[in-house]
Design an enzyme around this catalytic site. Sequence first.
Site, PDB file in Angstrom:
ATOM      1  N   ARG A 299       0.838  -0.862   0.313  1.00  0.00           N
ATOM      2  CA  ARG A 299      -0.109   0.019  -0.169  1.00  0.00           C
ATOM      3  C   ARG A 299       0.833   1.165   0.262  1.00  0.00           C
ATOM      4  O   ARG A 299      -0.063   2.134  -0.497  1.00  0.00           O
ATOM      5  CB  ARG A 299      -0.609   0.384   1.087  1.00  0.00           C
ATOM      6  CG  ARG A 299      -1.678  -1.216   0.730  1.00  0.00           C
ATOM      7  CD  ARG A 299      -3.344  -1.265   1.967  1.00  0.00           C
ATOM      8  NE  ARG A 299      -4.181  -2.212   1.480  1.00  0.00           N
ATOM      9  CZ  ARG A 299      -5.435  -2.563   1.951  1.00  0.00           C
ATOM     10  NH1 ARG A 299      -5.571  -1.873   3.815  1.00  0.00           N
ATOM     11  NH2 ARG A 299      -5.475  -3.360   1.556  1.00  0.00           N
ATOM     12  N   HIS A 441      -6.675  -0.700  -6.888  1.00  0.00           N
ATOM     13  CA  HIS A 441      -5.657  -1.932  -6.514  1.00  0.00           C
ATOM     14  C   HIS A 441      -5.737  -1.710  -5.308  1.00  0.00           C
ATOM     15  O   HIS A 441      -5.425  -0.747  -4.556  1.00  0.00           O
ATOM     16  CB  HIS A 441      -4.858  -3.181  -7.602  1.00  0.00           C
ATOM     17  CG  HIS A 441      -3.892  -2.087  -7.768  1.00  0.00           C
ATOM     18  ND1 HIS A 441      -2.924  -2.708  -8.633  1.00  0.00           N
ATOM     19  CD2 HIS A 441      -3.109  -0.544  -7.456  1.00  0.00           C
ATOM     20  CE1 HIS A 441      -1.922  -1.727  -8.575  1.00  0.00           C
ATOM     21  NE2 HIS A 441      -1.939  -0.673  -8.414  1.00  0.00           N
ATOM     22  N   GLU A 442      -4.541  -3.015  -4.150  1.00  0.00           N
ATOM     23  CA  GLU A 442      -4.547  -2.756  -2.758  1.00  0.00           C
ATOM     24  C   GLU A 442      -5.634  -2.240  -2.391  1.00  0.00           C
ATOM     25  O   GLU A 442      -5.118  -2.095  -1.191  1.00  0.00           O
ATOM     26  CB  GLU A 442      -2.789  -2.722  -3.141  1.00  0.00           C
ATOM     27  CG  GLU A 442      -1.614  -2.934  -4.018  1.00  0.00           C
ATOM     28  CD  GLU A 442      -2.032  -4.491  -3.547  1.00  0.00           C
ATOM     29  OE1 GLU A 442      -2.064  -5.026  -1.711  1.00  0.00           O
ATOM     30  OE2 GLU A 442      -1.043  -5.174  -4.246  1.00  0.00           O
ATOM     31  N   GLY A 443      -6.638  -3.116  -2.380  1.00  0.00           N
ATOM     32  CA  GLY A 443      -8.073  -2.427  -1.697  1.00  0.00           C
ATOM     33  C   GLY A 443      -8.432  -0.510  -2.535  1.00  0.00           C
ATOM     34  O   GLY A 443      -7.497   0.209  -1.832  1.00  0.00           O
ATOM     35  N   GLN A 448      -9.687   1.512   1.877  1.00  0.00           N
ATOM     36  CA  GLN A 448      -8.955   2.538   2.726  1.00  0.00           C
ATOM     37  C   GLN A 448      -9.637   3.366   3.373  1.00  0.00           C
ATOM     38  O   GLN A 448      -9.431   3.262   4.922  1.00  0.00           O
ATOM     39  CB  GLN A 448      -7.741   3.660   1.417  1.00  0.00           C
ATOM     40  CG  GLN A 448      -7.300   2.614   0.594  1.00  0.00           C
ATOM     41  CD  GLN A 448      -6.801   1.455   1.290  1.00  0.00           C
ATOM     42  OE1 GLN A 448      -5.656   1.624   2.524  1.00  0.00           O
ATOM     43  NE2 GLN A 448      -6.391  -0.034   0.632  1.00  0.00           N
TER      44      GLN A 448
END
Lengths: 600, 600
Positions: A299, A441-443, A448
């Site tokens: 992240r 992406h990555e959450g 977040q």
Amino acid sequence: MSSSPLIDRRHLDFMLYELLEVERLARYPRFAEHGRETFDAAIELAHQLAVSKFLPHNRKSDLNEPRMVDGRVELIPEIGESLRAFNEAGFMAVLADFEDGGMQLPFVIGAVCDCMFSAANPSTVAYPALARGVANLLEAYASDEQKRLYMKPIVDGRYYGTMCLSEPQAGSSLADIKTQAEPQADGSYRISGAKMWISAGDHELGENIVHLVLAKIPGGPPGVRGISLFIVPRWRVGDDGARGPRNDVSLAGLNHKMGQRGSVNTFLKFGESGDCHGYLVGQPHQGLTYMFHMMNEERIGVGLGAVQQGSAAYLYSLQYARERRQGRHPDQKDPASPPLPLIEHADVRRMLLLQKCWVEGAQALGFYTALLVDQALDPDDTVRGESALLLDLLTPIIKAWGSDYSLKANELAIQILGGYGYTREYPVEQCYRDNRINPIHEGTNGIQALDLLGRKAMMQNGAALKLLLREIGASCAQAAALPELQALAAQLGAAAKLAGAATAAVGQRMAAGEVRLGLANAGHYMTLLGHVVIGWLWLRQATIAQNALATASEADTAFYQGKLQACRFFFAHELPQVELAAKLVSEAEPSAHAMRAEWF
Amino acid sequence: MSSSPLIDRRHLDFMLYELLEVERLARYPRFAEHGRETFDAAIELAHQLAVSKFLPHNRKSDLNEPRMVDGRVELIPEIGESLRAFNEAGFMAVLADFEDGGMQLPFVIGAVCDCMFSAANPSTVAYPALARGVANLLEAYASDEQKRLYMKPIVDGRYYGTMCLSEPQAGSSLADIKTQAEPQADGSYRISGAKMWISAGDHELGENIVHLVLAKIPGGPPGVRGISLFIVPRWRVGDDGARGPRNDVSLAGLNHKMGQRGSVNTFLKFGESGDCHGYLVGQPHQGLTYMFHMMNEERIGVGLGAVQQGSAAYLYSLQYARERRQGRHPDQKDPASPPLPLIEHADVRRMLLLQKCWVEGAQALGFYTALLVDQALDPDDTVRGESALLLDLLTPIIKAWGSDYSLKANELAIQILGGYGYTREYPVEQCYRDNRINPIHEGTNGIQALDLLGRKAMMQNGAALKLLLREIGASCAQAAALPELQALAAQLGAAAKLAGAATAAVGQRMAAGEVRLGLANAGHYMTLLGHVVIGWLWLRQATIAQNALATASEADTAFYQGKLQACRFFFAHELPQVELAAKLVSEAEPSAHAMRAEWF
């Protein structure tokens, strides 16, 4: 080191050595042999490699995306060539121990090196970046044998890796994954399931690919508490490390993306023939905890990578605005007068200042966050504890704020180039397309924001937020000692107070059971706390600049004036936005929450 | 008429017949034979054609952009096929007189029909839209013979057209164009020069292309006062209308764009062999005045076209959010419970509401602006005069606000679709790319903001703005009569007052000679007045909805509740942004103005 399209070197020096004072890291035994000289040498090497190997095929990668030929992925050869150079120069082992042949550099310097590559070519650097994330996770949680068989070859640049989380029916919702892992008598597992959006999921760049796969062992707890983590190699590996037969992992298709086209994105099927071997990492049902180890680092990487796209396009549009002459001031109509450089137009300056504020502000946050990772090595318990708290709090902000605002910066770079910016002959539209994935992406950034407000700001009775606000208060006090910055310090202090009050209001609401309504404006909370944090880092930059002005050279004077002006601009045009955000969060403005599906 | 991916029919009916009451246009003699029935029939026909002919090749156009083969432009055949159907159905002549075979429809209904095509396929509709703009300009300013030779064949669907303004060295700055027009003994001119960014500049779709070219006659006044307008046909035309030899216009290259790839964008050279024949339109040196006739209509078209991309992606993301199930509420962790449709998540609703507010608000503004064009036919002098004033003021707003916010809407549509939204397998990323040109062409949005603040808001001693604020005041009074809307009416009234005060402050500063500083925050002024205007149109929609609720059917009740909720959302989340914008404009916040090039 010189500047280039990839980097404003003066600004980078300012970040590292005036704002963050990273040379202090040499006090830690692990970095005792390091200092500004070795840091600069590593960064310079990364910069050279990025310019000479990664940048030249950035556009070619975009125009020639990976293809599936006879079930295999075909990439343009430049990707493999530049990764060989990357490995040979030691960047796969930039953080690894000296005794393992690594550079043993701090995380923050590794992040700066990565920034060179991701500014030059975000698609190509995705392959080693993912692989390194896999190696780091294995380093932390795998058995010695697993490290020998799967981690070491990654660090040596022979294997690559992936993280396999999402499934077609469950993108962001890991509780709903269906991939199964059946235990076998020999201690291994048979994996079956399908994974979607797998970056670098198949290619011929290395000898093997180590997939880290989330799956459920039958009979385990439901939801995320029943997720385990498995090593699933593309090729099975013998006890001696020799490559065995193909594992039952098949490439079901490629996703064709808006950008980042050089980085192959795949749909993978595991165990279609019932013979996909997987090896449990650590304990059963602890997979998500392990994966978050990797995801938290990723992240920061996503946030910083996004910021580099913002920075690359900003620097390009800045150069264009200096060189391209067009139009005149609104009170200067004489057509015989020479046209002005674009940069002389107030609205172009506004667009450049916004980019500068967002990009340099987010870069400061990204490098600061990376420095917090290194501070886990601090001998002082308090420093370690506080660094960990701040790291937890700031990670969703660098990921979401960094990617949102660097994308907005790309918008403005295109706008400054006008028609040219809209063509593929100029690089800024590709920056936008490459960058567009980062808020997803990555959450997703929505997730977040929920993580920031619902978890990080609330954790340990708000300890991380309190600590952050204390740090901000200290910086305000320092700035307020300078008459030129007094008003800005007061403004930031007031904004920080709003953030504290908004957090408390949400906390009370959640404690009263109104969790959904309390979190409904999490997106605004991200704006609120993000702007406060970026404002803080700008005030710190301004304080340094103001103090340095008295004895600065002519070139440095212009640089510091730019920092001061950007800070004033951010405080006038951007920071006041926190007021509305704080109001909506504090009052739990209900209109989105109360909207009904059938009313749309 | 039913809804489709292109249109929410209930919303369109509401716009046309509840908000704008366009059937009143039938009172004008020109539209006496029209009414809701014929309006709906034309719209339905456009809708059918858009769905059956334009939509199916929208993606294919994107994947197969025009190529230059042996100096000619090659398009995919579907473009020509759908344009033949478009012409046969009479849409090239949608506004033309009955006696010329036209539909003689109001401008606003023509705009609605165009919206169907541009929602379906913005690249393909660019060809006839430009041609129709050329025909309208010739209708207004060309000689009878020029109309016969060049305009009539366009209306008949045989010829196409372009507008040739920009040059490589002078994009937005027409004062600096260099194309020359040498007068000849026969009354014609020889044109020489280069024109950049020419949409539809070369193709084989029709028998000929009528380029409208801005050029300078030697010896004329410098700058924009010395610009004349010429007809430059691709093929020369005999007095009998028969096609003669090729004119000396050559295709020097194609621009490869981020989006709108089906619409060929060219670099043209005129008179490379010294034999490019051009024909003066109207008087010498009046070219820019004539061109603005076309450009003002095109600006409404650009704004509405942008909004249709916003709308298409909004409707797609709405459908996706209803169907795709993922995740649970933050207080609902039981993994055994079924995942929720995305639309149930507050942050997804926020992103849908923002899209709805921006897109439906801008659509209301676009259709209202188009209606003002029609009101030039009103028998009442006052109505005509006021309509013209409002049209002048609102044109830069629909162009700039409409394109800026519909692009932001596209951003959110991609975000809602997540990874899928980032792939070319789903349509929303193409919407964004196709839409990205709209803040740039037909005058960048920075230029629109200068036009709005420096010219339109100030003209005739602020008459247009005063009129707008009076209209807004009247709507506030109507809304305030309903208890449910009282607070919203007061909020809009206060926002409108801020806009008035900010305008006055800039006027005073400009009168005092501080033109540059006064206009330095023109971009914020666009936000200020744009948000006030969109807020006004939302309050009017809410007033109608509130009044209609009492007797509405169940389906209509949900629809009206949606309108009310979107209005509340806009007033809570968006309209308050005017406060900061008004402050920056009123105070002439100086940081962008005072920034220096060497400080960056």
